[in-house]
Design a protein around this motif. Structure first.
Motif, short mmCIF file in Angstrom:
data_model
loop_
_atom_site.label_atom_id
_atom_site.label_comp_id
_atom_site.label_asym_id
_atom_site.label_seq_id
_atom_site.Cartn_x
_atom_site.Cartn_y
_atom_site.Cartn_z
N CYS A 9 14.03 -1.70 -22.12
CA CYS A 9 12.68 -2.26 -22.11
C CYS A 9 12.72 -3.77 -21.87
O CYS A 9 11.85 -4.31 -21.20
CB CYS A 9 11.96 -1.95 -23.42
SG CYS A 9 11.22 -0.32 -23.38
N HIS A 35 7.50 3.17 -15.17
CA HIS A 35 8.00 2.92 -16.53
C HIS A 35 6.83 2.79 -17.51
O HIS A 35 6.87 3.33 -18.61
CB HIS A 35 8.87 1.66 -16.60
CG HIS A 35 9.31 1.36 -18.01
ND1 HIS A 35 10.27 2.11 -18.66
CD2 HIS A 35 8.88 0.44 -18.90
CE1 HIS A 35 10.42 1.65 -19.90
NE2 HIS A 35 9.59 0.63 -20.08
N CYS A 39 5.97 4.45 -21.34
CA CYS A 39 6.37 3.55 -22.43
C CYS A 39 5.16 2.83 -23.02
O CYS A 39 4.59 1.94 -22.39
CB CYS A 39 7.40 2.54 -21.92
SG CYS A 39 7.98 1.43 -23.22
N CYS A 42 5.71 -1.15 -23.61
CA CYS A 42 5.64 -1.96 -22.40
C CYS A 42 4.22 -1.97 -21.83
O CYS A 42 3.77 -2.96 -21.26
CB CYS A 42 6.63 -1.47 -21.35
SG CYS A 42 8.34 -1.91 -21.76
ZN LIG Z 1 9.42 0.03 -22.05
#
Ligand SMILES: [Zn+2]
Length: 211
Positions: A9, A35, A39, A42
């Motif tokens: 990350c 991503h 996630c 994030c």
């Molecule tokens: Zn991430």
């Protein structure tokens, strides 16, 4: 599907800055977005960066003020992203810095209350002197140097723009001797339109505009 490690990350987050500023080719943007799709952390970071990018793009004081203050870490990443990207857009760092400075200055000028005001006091035949009004966290401090020609009681007040008055205390004259009087009113200096002095019977002796 395994969970993404912190280390992975961290790498992604360095790519979020340029992404949030609308940079990067289609493949890079798609990679970041794929991503983000998986996630949560994030994604939250990306949203925060996007808002900062938007605030910088508009450099609009009201919009910037309405937004939550980004954490220092977010600013660090924006700055890193801008630095990283400046080979392609050399002016961006300067523009971003100027935008931040403009926002900071605008907010400063808008929010900073006038720190003090000096007012001359003169009521013919009754009173002369001056008053220094200072902005305080609790209201306004009024340091007066005043000479009255008798030993009467005087009430001091501050006036709002709508004409309503907020008491600032009282003092007693000392028969032509100069008095140093410090008074206090809960009215904020930025809301103070005028300072005035009245007799206990309510007759206005003096009213002076505060510029
Ligand atoms: Zn991430």
């Amino acid at each position: 599907m395994g969970s993404v490690t912190d280390r992975t990350c961290r790498e992604w987050r360095e790519r979020l800055g340029p992404w949030a500023l609308g940079h990067g080719d289609a493949a890079e943007r798609a990679a970041v977005e794929s991503h983000l799709a998986g996630c949560v952390d994030c994604r939250a970071e990306a949203e925060s960066l996007r808002r900062v990018g938007e605030a910088l793009a508009y450099a609009d004081i009201d919009r910037a003020r309405a937004r939550p203050t980004p954490s220092p870490a977010v600013w660090d990443r924006i700055e890193a992203a801008v630095r990283h990207d400046r080979r392609r857009r050399r002016g961006l760092l300067v523009a971003a810095a100027a935008a931040v400075a403009a926002v900071a200055l605008g907010v400063f000028v808008l929010l900073q209350p006038p720190p003090s005001r000096d007012v001359s006091l003169a009521a013919r035949g009754e009173l002369t002197g001056n008053a220094a009004l200072r902005s305080k966290s609790w209201g306004t401090e009024i340091a007066m140097e005043v000479t009255v020609h008798d030993g009467s009681l005087y009430n001091v007040w501050l006036e709002r723009s709508d004409g309503s008055r907020v008491p600032a205390g009282s003092f007693r004259g000392l028969n032509d001797r100069s008095l140093q009087v410090t008074l206090a009113s809960s009215l904020d200096l930025s809301e103070t339109e005028a300072i005035g002095i009245s007799t206990p019977e309510g007759d206005t002796v003096l009213r002076e505009e505060v510029d």
